[in-house]
Design a protein around this motif. Structure first.
Motif, short mmCIF file in Angstrom:
data_model
loop_
_atom_site.label_atom_id
_atom_site.label_comp_id
_atom_site.label_asym_id
_atom_site.label_seq_id
_atom_site.Cartn_x
_atom_site.Cartn_y
_atom_site.Cartn_z
N ILE A 82 0.84 -1.21 0.00
CA ILE A 82 0.00 0.00 0.00
C ILE A 82 0.87 1.26 0.00
CG2 ILE A 82 -1.64 1.36 1.36
CD1 ILE A 82 -2.85 -1.29 2.32
N GLY A 83 1.94 1.24 0.80
CA GLY A 83 2.84 2.39 0.86
C GLY A 83 3.47 2.70 -0.49
N HIS A 84 3.93 1.68 -1.18
CA HIS A 84 4.54 1.90 -2.49
C HIS A 84 3.51 2.22 -3.57
CE1 HIS A 84 8.03 0.25 -0.44
NE2 HIS A 84 8.76 0.70 -1.43
N PHE A 85 2.29 1.73 -3.38
CA PHE A 85 1.20 2.12 -4.28
C PHE A 85 0.92 3.62 -4.15
CE2 PHE A 85 -3.28 2.89 -5.23
CZ PHE A 85 -3.40 2.29 -6.49
N ILE A 86 0.93 4.12 -2.93
CA ILE A 86 0.76 5.56 -2.71
C ILE A 86 1.91 6.32 -3.38
CG2 ILE A 86 0.72 7.39 -0.97
CD1 ILE A 86 -0.71 5.41 0.90
N GLY A 87 3.14 5.77 -3.27
CA GLY A 87 4.27 6.39 -3.95
C GLY A 87 4.06 6.46 -5.45
N TRP A 88 3.52 5.40 -6.03
CA TRP A 88 3.22 5.38 -7.46
C TRP A 88 2.18 6.45 -7.82
CZ3 TRP A 88 -1.70 4.07 -9.37
CH2 TRP A 88 -1.79 4.03 -10.77
N SER A 89 1.20 6.64 -6.93
CA SER A 89 0.12 7.59 -7.22
C SER A 89 0.60 9.04 -7.27
CB SER A 89 -0.99 7.45 -6.17
OG SER A 89 -0.57 7.97 -4.91
N LEU A 90 1.81 9.30 -6.81
CA LEU A 90 2.35 10.67 -6.84
C LEU A 90 2.53 11.17 -8.27
CD1 LEU A 90 5.09 10.53 -4.04
CD2 LEU A 90 2.79 11.47 -3.87
N HIS A 91 2.54 10.27 -9.25
CA HIS A 91 2.71 10.70 -10.63
C HIS A 91 1.61 11.64 -11.08
CE1 HIS A 91 -0.30 7.53 -11.42
NE2 HIS A 91 -0.56 8.19 -12.53
N ALA A 92 0.47 11.59 -10.38
CA ALA A 92 -0.67 12.44 -10.74
C ALA A 92 -0.65 13.78 -10.01
CB ALA A 92 -1.98 11.71 -10.44
N ILE A 93 0.35 14.00 -9.16
CA ILE A 93 0.42 15.24 -8.37
C ILE A 93 1.70 15.98 -8.73
CG2 ILE A 93 0.38 16.24 -6.06
CD1 ILE A 93 -0.85 13.61 -5.07
N SER A 94 1.58 17.14 -9.35
CA SER A 94 2.74 17.89 -9.82
C SER A 94 3.28 18.88 -8.80
CB SER A 94 2.41 18.63 -11.12
OG SER A 94 1.31 19.53 -10.89
N ASP A 95 2.47 19.23 -7.82
CA ASP A 95 2.87 20.22 -6.81
C ASP A 95 3.48 19.51 -5.60
OD1 ASP A 95 3.11 22.61 -5.35
OD2 ASP A 95 1.17 22.26 -4.38
N TRP A 96 4.74 19.83 -5.29
CA TRP A 96 5.42 19.17 -4.18
C TRP A 96 4.75 19.44 -2.84
CZ3 TRP A 96 8.05 15.43 -2.40
CH2 TRP A 96 8.71 15.50 -1.17
N ASN A 97 4.23 20.64 -2.64
CA ASN A 97 3.59 20.96 -1.37
C ASN A 97 2.40 20.06 -1.07
OD1 ASN A 97 5.34 23.08 -0.65
ND2 ASN A 97 4.21 24.54 -1.96
N THR A 98 1.75 19.55 -2.12
CA THR A 98 0.68 18.57 -1.95
C THR A 98 1.24 17.15 -1.93
OG1 THR A 98 -0.88 20.03 -3.09
CG2 THR A 98 -1.48 17.70 -2.90
N ALA A 99 2.14 16.88 -2.86
CA ALA A 99 2.68 15.52 -3.01
C ALA A 99 3.44 15.06 -1.77
CB ALA A 99 3.58 15.45 -4.24
N ARG A 100 4.09 15.99 -1.08
CA ARG A 100 4.95 15.61 0.04
C ARG A 100 4.18 14.86 1.12
NH1 ARG A 100 7.34 21.06 2.23
NH2 ARG A 100 8.38 19.62 3.65
N TRP A 101 2.90 15.23 1.33
CA TRP A 101 2.13 14.58 2.39
C TRP A 101 1.82 13.12 2.05
CZ3 TRP A 101 2.94 17.23 6.41
CH2 TRP A 101 3.03 18.62 6.34
N PHE A 102 1.52 12.87 0.78
CA PHE A 102 1.32 11.48 0.34
C PHE A 102 2.64 10.71 0.38
CE2 PHE A 102 -2.25 13.78 -1.48
CZ PHE A 102 -3.31 12.92 -1.23
#
Length: 419
Positions: A82-102
């Motif tokens: 699940i943790g690495h799946f969340i890491g994969w899902s970061l491809h859809a988030i371009s803003d680091w300030n949002t992506a960092r929390w995931f």
């Protein structure tokens, strides 16, 4: 199955878990993707993982004492995926300030909990199969954790080069899930009436009875935390683990910095020097585990600790002079990894020796919060020193100082025969 099968299975489980030691390989790709110049925000996920790792080890120890090893392994495998799946899902988030929390939730929290739950059962289970040689047995099983980067570093770097960082996350998560579930099926505790010696030879029975790591008492967790031995073990563990965890959490940017100082091509550093260095340091990390386990069986765990920590402190000072070139850096740092591997080996038999094996899982889990504290502070402190001063150099001095404090404490304990 023969009892030697269980250290092998435990080593395979830990080999996969050892992929966390490759985590710094992701930093450069994530810095490029999100246009980051600082390292500390990326290292924070590693630090969170180290902290929650030991929280999960403690929780896992309680579950293990009641349910055995399988449940922890299966739940840990699911959390890692699940943790690495969340890491994969970061491809859809371009803003680091949002992506960092995931990023922190998936590759920090979930990864830490998954590794900790699974790791909590490997040494605990194998020590029960080997009450006559606990140091060597735990060293062999923890060997897998150390050797993990030898297998996974080139694989992860290959994935990064071919499919990119986000696709790498999902592939690594699937590897975790598959290997851990299969290994967990075969991993179990010995029977309640298990005895390691089939032969009636009295000398063999005597060697088990008077083995230097055979505990004299069995304390509960509540009783253990009321003793000075518990806090001495915890403090020594935290100080001694700091150096290894600080370097492991920052090894890729440390090598990059060393290569830049020497004028190396950055692509050559990233694709060749760093993966190769991770493979070699992983081998030394792994080999240090059974070596120091055997040393503790022969001379006693506190004397082995004193020797290990002193060598580490000396090597860290030498490292500050060899830091100007990645190859001279590697020649020294491999021996720091060798000693760090011993740190992880020494504290499981020390815990069993001081407090017994009956409630070993939960007591050792609480002792291991010191390792998590070192992981949280070590990785983050090393990165922060680099971001503030422009160099990792002063982090080596700090780690050497803490190793010397651990040496002094271990020396006092060895002389007073606290065990």
């Amino acid at each position: 199955m023969h009892r030697w099968v269980y250290p092998v299975i435990g080593s395979i489980i830990n080999l996969i878990l050892g992929g966390i030691y490759c985590f710094s390989l992701y930093y450069q790709a994530l810095q490029t993707t999100y246009n980051l110049s600082l390292v500390a925000p990326l290292v924070l996920a590693y630090s969170i993982a180290m902290l929650l790792d030991v929280v999960a080890v403690f929780i896992g120890g309680i579950v293990y004492d009641k349910k055995g090893p399988k449940l922890n392994i299966f739940v840990g495998a699911i959390l890692l995926f699940i943790g690495h799946f969340i890491g994969w899902s970061l491809h859809a988030i371009s803003d680091w300030n949002t992506a960092r929390w995931f990023y922190y939730i998936g590759l920090g929290m979930m990864q830490g909990l998954g590794v900790g739950l699974t790791y909590s059962v490997t040494a605990s289970t194998v020590i029960k199969w080997f009450p006559d040689r606990p140091g060597l047995a735990s060293g062999i099983v923890i060997f897998g954790f150390g050797i993990g980067a030898t297998v996974l570093a080139p694989l992860i770097q290959y994935f990064l080069n071919v499919v990119g960082v986000f696709q790498t996350f999902i592939r690594v998560g699937l590897i975790y899930l598959l290997v851990l579930v299969i290994a967990g099926i075969f991993f179990k505790n010995p029977p309640q009436d298990y005895k390691p010696y089939i032969s009636a030879n009295s000398e063999k029975r005597s060697s088990l009875r008077f083995h230097p790591s055979t505990p004299l008492v069995d304390l509960t967790l509540k009783e253990a935390v009321k003793t000075s031995k518990f806090y001495i073990l915890w403090l020594v563990h935290a100080f001694s683990a700091f150096a290894g965890l600080m370097i492991i959490g920052n090894i890729a940017p440390i090598i990059n910095e060393s290569g830049i100082i020497s004028g190396f091509n950055l692509t050559y550093i990233t694709n060749t020097v760093t993966p190769f260095s991770m493979m070699v340091t992983s081998i030394f990390n792994a080999c240090g585990r059974p070596f120091w386990g055997e040393v503790s069986d022969k001379i006693g765990v506190w004397k082995a600790m004193r020797l290990n920590f002193l060598i580490t402190a000396i090597l860290l000072i030498v490292l500050s002079f060899t830091y100007v070139n990645p190859w001279s850096f590697l020649i020294v740092v491999v021996w720091i990894y060798f000693c760090y591997g011993g740190v992880l080996t020494l504290f499981s038999p020390a815990t069993a020796l001081c407090f017994g094996r009956k409630n070993f899982g939960r007591i050792y889990g609480l002792i291991c919060t010191a390792w998590g504290t070192a992981g949280l502070t070590g990785g983050a402190t090393g990165a922060l020193i680099r971001d503030l001063t422009g160099s990792y150099l002063y982090s080596f001095y700090l780690a050497a100082f803490l190793s010397l404090i651990a040496t002094a404490i271990a020396t006092l304990v060895a002389r007073q025969k606290l065990q």
